[in-house]
Design a protein around this motif. Structure first.
Motif, PDB file in Angstrom:
ATOM      1  N   MET A   1      18.015   9.575  10.093  1.00 37.67           N
ATOM      2  CA  MET A   1      18.151  10.463  11.249  1.00 37.67           C
ATOM      3  C   MET A   1      16.765  10.878  11.724  1.00 37.67           C
ATOM      4  N   TYR A   2      16.592  10.929  13.080  1.00 36.77           N
ATOM      5  CA  TYR A   2      15.292  11.339  13.606  1.00 36.77           C
ATOM      6  C   TYR A   2      15.272  12.843  13.812  1.00 36.77           C
ATOM      7  N   GLU A   3      14.267  13.468  13.245  1.00 32.14           N
ATOM      8  CA  GLU A   3      14.156  14.923  13.392  1.00 32.14           C
ATOM      9  C   GLU A   3      12.664  15.226  13.464  1.00 32.14           C
ATOM     10  N   GLN A   4      12.264  15.975  14.514  1.00 32.45           N
ATOM     11  CA  GLN A   4      10.843  16.106  14.843  1.00 32.45           C
ATOM     12  C   GLN A   4       9.993  16.673  13.705  1.00 32.45           C
ATOM     13  N   VAL A   5      10.439  17.796  13.101  1.00 34.13           N
ATOM     14  CA  VAL A   5       9.581  18.457  12.110  1.00 34.13           C
ATOM     15  C   VAL A   5       9.276  17.514  10.950  1.00 34.13           C
ATOM     16  N   SER A   6      10.332  16.904  10.425  1.00 33.26           N
ATOM     17  CA  SER A   6      10.094  16.069   9.253  1.00 33.26           C
ATOM     18  C   SER A   6       9.285  14.828   9.621  1.00 33.26           C
ATOM     19  N   HIS A   7       9.492  14.309  10.842  1.00 26.44           N
ATOM     20  CA  HIS A   7       8.752  13.096  11.174  1.00 26.44           C
ATOM     21  C   HIS A   7       7.294  13.353  11.495  1.00 26.44           C
ATOM     22  N   SER A   8       6.989  14.516  12.074  1.00 29.60           N
ATOM     23  CA  SER A   8       5.559  14.770  12.297  1.00 29.60           C
ATOM     24  C   SER A   8       4.885  15.020  10.952  1.00 29.60           C
ATOM     25  N   LEU A   9       5.638  15.657  10.034  1.00 26.97           N
ATOM     26  CA  LEU A   9       5.080  15.851   8.691  1.00 26.97           C
ATOM     27  C   LEU A   9       4.881  14.493   8.012  1.00 26.97           C
ATOM     28  N   LEU A  10       5.833  13.605   8.189  1.00 29.30           N
ATOM     29  CA  LEU A  10       5.710  12.275   7.589  1.00 29.30           C
ATOM     30  C   LEU A  10       4.462  11.564   8.127  1.00 29.30           C
ATOM     31  N   ASN A  11       4.246  11.659   9.430  1.00 27.51           N
ATOM     32  CA  ASN A  11       3.058  11.002   9.996  1.00 27.51           C
ATOM     33  C   ASN A  11       1.789  11.554   9.384  1.00 27.51           C
ATOM     34  N   ARG A  12       1.772  12.871   9.214  1.00 30.02           N
ATOM     35  CA  ARG A  12       0.577  13.473   8.613  1.00 30.02           C
ATOM     36  C   ARG A  12       0.387  12.958   7.182  1.00 30.02           C
ATOM     37  N   ILE A  13       1.488  12.904   6.450  1.00 29.96           N
ATOM     38  CA  ILE A  13       1.404  12.446   5.053  1.00 29.96           C
ATOM     39  C   ILE A  13       0.891  11.006   5.005  1.00 29.96           C
ATOM     40  N   LEU A  14       1.403  10.165   5.890  1.00 25.71           N
ATOM     41  CA  LEU A  14       0.982   8.761   5.862  1.00 25.71           C
ATOM     42  C   LEU A  14      -0.515   8.654   6.161  1.00 25.71           C
ATOM     43  N   ASP A  15      -1.024   9.521   7.069  1.00 27.08           N
ATOM     44  CA  ASP A  15      -2.466   9.532   7.351  1.00 27.08           C
ATOM     45  C   ASP A  15      -3.266   9.952   6.129  1.00 27.08           C
ATOM     46  N   GLU A  16      -2.679  10.828   5.344  1.00 26.87           N
ATOM     47  CA  GLU A  16      -3.431  11.367   4.205  1.00 26.87           C
ATOM     48  C   GLU A  16      -3.319  10.514   2.952  1.00 26.87           C
ATOM     49  N   LEU A  17      -2.469   9.515   2.990  1.00 32.15           N
ATOM     50  CA  LEU A  17      -2.331   8.667   1.793  1.00 32.15           C
ATOM     51  C   LEU A  17      -3.679   8.043   1.460  1.00 32.15           C
ATOM     52  N   LYS A  18      -3.947   7.892   0.192  1.00 33.91           N
ATOM     53  CA  LYS A  18      -5.232   7.334  -0.233  1.00 33.91           C
ATOM     54  C   LYS A  18      -5.410   5.943   0.378  1.00 33.91           C
ATOM     55  N   PRO A  19      -6.663   5.615   0.815  1.00 31.53           N
ATOM     56  CA  PRO A  19      -6.894   4.339   1.494  1.00 31.53           C
ATOM     57  C   PRO A  19      -6.406   3.145   0.681  1.00 31.53           C
ATOM     58  N   GLU A  20      -6.556   3.198  -0.665  1.00 34.45           N
ATOM     59  CA  GLU A  20      -6.139   2.016  -1.438  1.00 34.45           C
ATOM     60  C   GLU A  20      -4.623   1.805  -1.344  1.00 34.45           C
ATOM     61  N   ILE A  21      -3.877   2.854  -1.057  1.00 37.89           N
ATOM     62  CA  ILE A  21      -2.435   2.683  -0.867  1.00 37.89           C
ATOM     63  C   ILE A  21      -2.172   2.206   0.555  1.00 37.89           C
ATOM     64  N   ARG A  22      -2.877   2.827   1.511  1.00 40.56           N
ATOM     65  CA  ARG A  22      -2.588   2.535   2.920  1.00 40.56           C
ATOM     66  C   ARG A  22      -2.834   1.076   3.290  1.00 40.56           C
ATOM     67  N   LYS A  23      -3.854   0.505   2.642  1.00 44.76           N
ATOM     68  CA  LYS A  23      -4.239  -0.864   3.010  1.00 44.76           C
ATOM     69  C   LYS A  23      -3.215  -1.930   2.604  1.00 44.76           C
ATOM     70  N   ARG A  24      -2.338  -1.605   1.654  1.00 42.17           N
ATOM     71  CA  ARG A  24      -1.469  -2.632   1.090  1.00 42.17           C
ATOM     72  C   ARG A  24      -0.216  -2.875   1.942  1.00 42.17           C
ATOM     73  N   ASP A  25       0.480  -3.954   1.579  1.00 40.70           N
ATOM     74  CA  ASP A  25       1.674  -4.319   2.354  1.00 40.70           C
ATOM     75  C   ASP A  25       2.843  -3.405   1.982  1.00 40.70           C
ATOM     76  N   LEU A  26       3.147  -2.499   2.876  1.00 44.30           N
ATOM     77  CA  LEU A  26       4.175  -1.500   2.584  1.00 44.30           C
ATOM     78  C   LEU A  26       5.328  -1.578   3.581  1.00 44.30           C
ATOM     79  N   ARG A  27       5.515  -2.768   4.158  1.00 40.65           N
ATOM     80  CA  ARG A  27       6.471  -2.894   5.252  1.00 40.65           C
ATOM     81  C   ARG A  27       7.869  -2.328   4.908  1.00 40.65           C
ATOM     82  N   HIS A  28       8.475  -2.857   3.856  1.00 44.11           N
ATOM     83  CA  HIS A  28       9.828  -2.382   3.523  1.00 44.11           C
ATOM     84  C   HIS A  28       9.803  -0.921   3.097  1.00 44.11           C
ATOM     85  N   PHE A  29       8.716  -0.572   2.431  1.00 37.01           N
ATOM     86  CA  PHE A  29       8.591   0.814   1.983  1.00 37.01           C
ATOM     87  C   PHE A  29       8.634   1.769   3.178  1.00 37.01           C
TER      88      PHE A  29
END
Ligand code: GLC
Length: 654
Positions: A1-29
């Motif tokens: 379900m799309y809900e603004q508060v949780s999704h903007s928080l999710l975007n922030r979290i994804l930005d803050e993920l450590k670079p070594e995690i962000r760089k990898r193939d996380l498509r299905h994840f």
């Protein structure tokens, strides 16, 4: 379900993920995280939203899911995707399980691996390997007091052994089930040790109190699980000079899930075991996950929310992995562990059917199915995409967990009936061939549960001692009939190791001071492989039971009506000794199976007219899928032999 508060928080979290995690193939994840994040955020917020460090904790939670996803082997990821596509895979009748201790079964994990062929010969293709993690040398509650959640106990093997076992089982198309003891740790676990040494961080992992004030409040309403050996729910830890909550044994410290760090640690451990190749994780003692003063601290709403959160997170990282809820609770509470949804299991896909198990034993003792019929009628329907784990015996005691109102409706007085059952199975009742022992007798409440091996409870031990062929035959028939019930009821049957060769009580535990006070050890055997070899001797009890079960398993696997799609209808037979139900083939109409069991020592009959089923069988054309024979239909009555059962079909094609 799309809900603004949780999704903007999710975007922030994804930005803050450590670079070594962000760089990898996380498509299905990412896809799965996006789909589940609203639920994860809402649940995590409900449980921990009042904390200043909420966002930071949520970031850690996502990091754990992402790291474990990156660790997940490509074969396991492929199986996740296959199971997402075929999401009802675990409801078909192909699966037949067995629970075993690897040391009791074959010495250790290597021995288990070497004997997988024995299980396959029987037809078992799902193995619950009982606790294998590092635990104290002495008493460890059969391994349920875990000292290290990521290391295998050297007495049974190593992590490598588990990985090899998982791999070999996958090649053999067998499913591996492992325990995650989510409710407590051993007092030898590093967290408990550090708490003892005064580290506040780890004292906060448990319920630790300076004095008895709060513990006394809890005690007012909390029942005791092991009243004889571990009375009360708190233990004074001498080193800290503080009281620790210990609901089970005094050396099992309850984890404190009001602390999000505990939730995150345990999720990490669940995903770690998913990544070692477990197909199914049995979450131990889940009814106890949340404690609240003024309640029994069982089945609390938050315990369910924690399970939902575990499930949502696991679906992001390892969606192919199923959960079993080990919640041995009242029938109305039981189905809640599937999660309260219309269709999908939001908590655990599988739950122990403790109600059916206890009711079957009631039918054994009373030789009639009155309470069994009543109790099954009161058991709420399961969800579409969830299933039961049906069992006759397991490593634990048999608790008489049915509802007093059902006992009364069946025509008994609840207190007297419960006492009769315990007496019947523990030898205090003269006419009983059962050879069990009481477990966890509670002087204060008069409660008791039952220990003893299936065969000894079903009279085989007594019959062999008397060397009475009629009694031997009757107890073997009863053992087979009980198994026929769990194989055809709907759900995954779970056999218990040793029962396939009629293993009797093992009294050697009495010589071991770390076990002597726990009668459950009477039915946690070391398999005697010489005795197992007797399964090739025609006419031996071992052969009759083993071959009977083997035949049953193979018929189950090829009978579509035994799939679990809420396709069972209880039948009123008019004969109290008989338990009967109809299984409908979810795909076809003409392939129904009529299951009927006789719990009495005399033959019992039913007539077609007595079946209140909407569908009439052609009685003349009925044959038994198990034996292949056509039953005795004297004068249009179906006669079921003493302690026998039928799986009847009138489908000509079979
Ligand atoms: C579960 C286990 C049981 C154990 C208890 C505490 O009920 O099945 O054997 O004693 O949890 O861990």
């Amino acid at each position: 379900m799309y809900e603004q508060v949780s999704h903007s928080l999710l975007n922030r979290i994804l930005d803050e993920l450590k670079p070594e995690i962000r760089k990898r193939d996380l498509r299905h994840f990412y896809t799965r995280l996006g789909a589940n994040f609203y639920a994860i955020h809402s649940l995590f917020h409900y449980l921990y939203g009042n904390r200043d460090d909420f966002d930071e904790q949520l970031l850690r939670l996502v990091e754990v899911m992402a790291r474990q996803y990156l660790e997940r082997d490509k074969n396991l990821k492929a199986s996740d995707i296959a199971r997402e596509r075929d999401h009802n895979w675990f409801l078909n009748p192909e699966w037949v399980g067995m629970a075993l201790y690897s040391d009791g079964f074959a010495g250790d994990l290597e021995g288990l691996r070497e004997n997988l062929g024995y299980l396959q010969d029987l037809g078992v293709n799902l193995v619950h390997v009982m606790p294998i993690l590092k635990c104290p040398q002495g008493a460890s509650d059969g391994g349920y007091a875990v000292s290290d959640f990521r290391d295998v106990d050297a007495r049974v093997g190593s992590l490598d052994d588990i990985r090899t076992l998982a791999e070999q089982m996958r090649l053999r198309n067998m499913l591996l089930t492992l325990d995650v003891v989510v409710n407590h740790t051993s007092d030898e676990h590093a967290w408990a040790q550090r708490a003892r040494q005064g580290e506040q961080k780890y004292q906060d992992y448990y319920y630790v109190f300076d004095d008895r004030k709060v513990p006394d409040l809890f005690e007012e309403t909390m029942p005791e699980v092991f009243p004889e050996t571990s009375p009360g729910n708190f233990t004074l830890d001498e080193a800290m000079n503080k009281w620790v909550m210990t609901v089970f044994n005094h050396y099992q410290w309850d984890l404190n899930y009001t602390n999000p760090a505990v939730f995150i640690e345990m999720l990490d451990i669940i995903l770690f075991w998913a990544n070692q190749g477990a197909d199914i994780l049995r979450l131990d003692a889940v009814a106890f996950l949340w404690k609240k003063i003024g309640t029994t601290s069982q089945n609390e709403r938050e315990a369910h929310l924690i399970l939902q959160l575990f499930k949502d997170c696991c679906q992001v990282t390892a969606p192919g992995v199923l959960f079993i809820a080990e919640a041995i609770v009242a029938p109305v509470e039981l189905t809640k562990y599937f999660g309260e949804d219309a269709v999908i299991a939001k908590e655990c896909e599988i739950a122990y059917n403790a109600t059916f198990m206890a009711l079957l034993w009631d039918a054994v003792a009373t030789r009639n199915a009155r309470l069994l019929n009543q109790g099954i009628q009161s058991l709420p329907d399961k969800l579409d995409r969830a299933t039961w784990l049906n069992y006759v015996r397991c490593h634990d005691d048999i608790g008489l967990g049915f509802d007093d109102r059902d006992i009364a409706r069946a025509g008994y007085s609840p207190l007297a009936h419960r006492r009769f059952l315990v007496d019947y199975f523990t030898g205090a009742y003269d006419d009983s061939p059962a050879r069990g022992k009481p477990f966890a007798q509670n002087e204060k409440t008069g409660d008791a549960r039952i220990a003893g091996s299936l065969a000894s409870l079903a009279g085989l031990e007594a019959a062999l001692e008397q060397n009475d062929e009629t009694l031997i035959r009757q107890s073997i028939d009863l053992i087979l009939t009980l198994h026929a019930m769990i194989m055809s009821f709907g759900g995954i049957p779970l056999l218990y190791y040793g029962d396939e060769i009629g293993t009797l009580n093992d009294r050697s535990y009495l010589d071991d001071p770390t076990k002597a006070s726990d009668s459950r050890w009477m039915h946690r055997p070391r398999i005697d492989w010489d005795k197992a070899a007797l399964r090739s001797d025609r006419g031996s009890p071992e052969q009759r039971i083993f071959d009977g079960l083997k035949r049953m398993i193979s018929v189950r696997k090829s009978t579509p009506a035994f799939a679990d799609f809420n396709n069972r209808e209880l039948l009123e037979t008019g004969n109290p000794h008989l338990f009967a139900f109809l299984r409908r083939n979810p795909m076809l109409q003409q392939d129904d199976v009529l299951v009927v069991a006789n719990f009495d020592a005399e033959p019992q009959a039913l007539t077609p007219a007595e079946l209140s089923s909407r569908r009439r069988f052609e009685f003349g054309g009925l044959h038994d899928l198990y034996s292949g024979a056509s039953p005795d239909l004297a004068t249009d009555r179906l006669v079921v032999p003493p302690f026998g059962f039928y799986w009847l079909s009138d489908h000509a094609g079979r």
